[in-house]
Scaffold this motif. Sequence first.
Motif, short mmCIF file in Angstrom:
data_model
loop_
_atom_site.label_atom_id
_atom_site.label_comp_id
_atom_site.label_asym_id
_atom_site.label_seq_id
_atom_site.Cartn_x
_atom_site.Cartn_y
_atom_site.Cartn_z
N ILE A 111 0.85 -1.21 0.00
CA ILE A 111 0.00 0.00 0.00
C ILE A 111 0.87 1.25 0.00
O ILE A 111 0.64 2.20 -0.77
N ILE A 112 1.91 1.25 0.83
CA ILE A 112 2.83 2.41 0.92
C ILE A 112 3.56 2.59 -0.41
O ILE A 112 3.67 3.71 -0.93
N LEU A 113 4.05 1.48 -1.00
CA LEU A 113 4.76 1.55 -2.29
C LEU A 113 3.85 2.06 -3.41
O LEU A 113 4.26 2.89 -4.22
N ASN A 114 2.61 1.56 -3.45
CA ASN A 114 1.65 2.02 -4.45
C ASN A 114 1.40 3.51 -4.34
O ASN A 114 1.34 4.22 -5.35
N SER A 115 1.22 3.96 -3.12
CA SER A 115 0.92 5.36 -2.87
C SER A 115 2.08 6.26 -3.32
O SER A 115 1.86 7.27 -4.00
#
Length: 333
Positions: free
Chosen positions: A150-154
């Motif tokens: 989720i952090i990487l996608n964001s």
Amino acid sequence: MNSNKMFFFFILFFSTLISISSNSWFGCWIGLEINLLSFIPIINNSNNILTSEASLKYFFTQAIASINLLFCIIIKMMFMKNFEMNNTIMIMMNSSLLMKMGSAPFHFWFPNIIEGLSWFNSFILMTWQKISPMILLSYWYNNNFLILIIILNSIIGAIGGLNQTSIRKLMTFSSINNLSWMMSAMMISENLWMFYFFMYSFLISILCLLFSMINMFFINQLFFFNINYLIKLSLLINFLSLGGLPPFMGFLPKWIIINFMLNSNLYFLTFILIMMSLILLFFYIRILYSSFMFNYLKLKWIKIKIKNNMFNIMNFLSFFSILGLITSTFFFM
């Protein structure tokens, strides 16, 4: 649209239903494979070399993800009782599904492929093609691994779009960023994920329809095109709504997700998602800047004309985005 393409759309629709309604992982894999084989003829157009290249790239990347997924399913059946092995297989299977939906850090194929597609096919790839992998991911996932994704996608979705001039690539990185919100919603509730996905698909469909009507693919085209000010206003409303700016409709699902995440003490994750959404809004506004600020008509080379019925449909759809403040107020009363 010819009968062959309609047939493949029919298969595409039912392959997703097969995948999400199957009671075994092998059945899910078969559904994903039928989905892949039905989407390639839809995107392939013999008159355009870019679509042929895109369909070939799409096939190879999806085939690699499918092989990895099938390998994980077989290993899972063999080592079902081994807990440590089970955790490794879970991460590998999650990675295969993330690659299928074009999620970071397995997003390398997504911007390149979408550059060779029409706006309608881009819309399908950014919305419908994410349903099966997302629902299969919700069945079995590693919580810590998913938070990292989720952090990487964001971050990648926000930063990747900063140096792009192609509108399709901008929408791709926007889709990657929105995947982080979808996964956050999925961790909370499947109903919340469905609500967010529906809202995102609705806003993306308006923008893809608008860009398709005015035949626009690059930011600098807004400088050359003489467009009706109501179309520009529609573009502004829908982009700001997609970015999640209050009081537009796109803010409502993000607001619900933020509330749930704060109640779950996921403060750092919420902070990352909000900060990256601000960067996303920055490059949305950069698209609109060319359209609104450079409004000297003698500079415009091409006059864009849209049929009245399509123009009215666009204005009607954009009206829903403005209703966000009223809807949000009544929702939380």
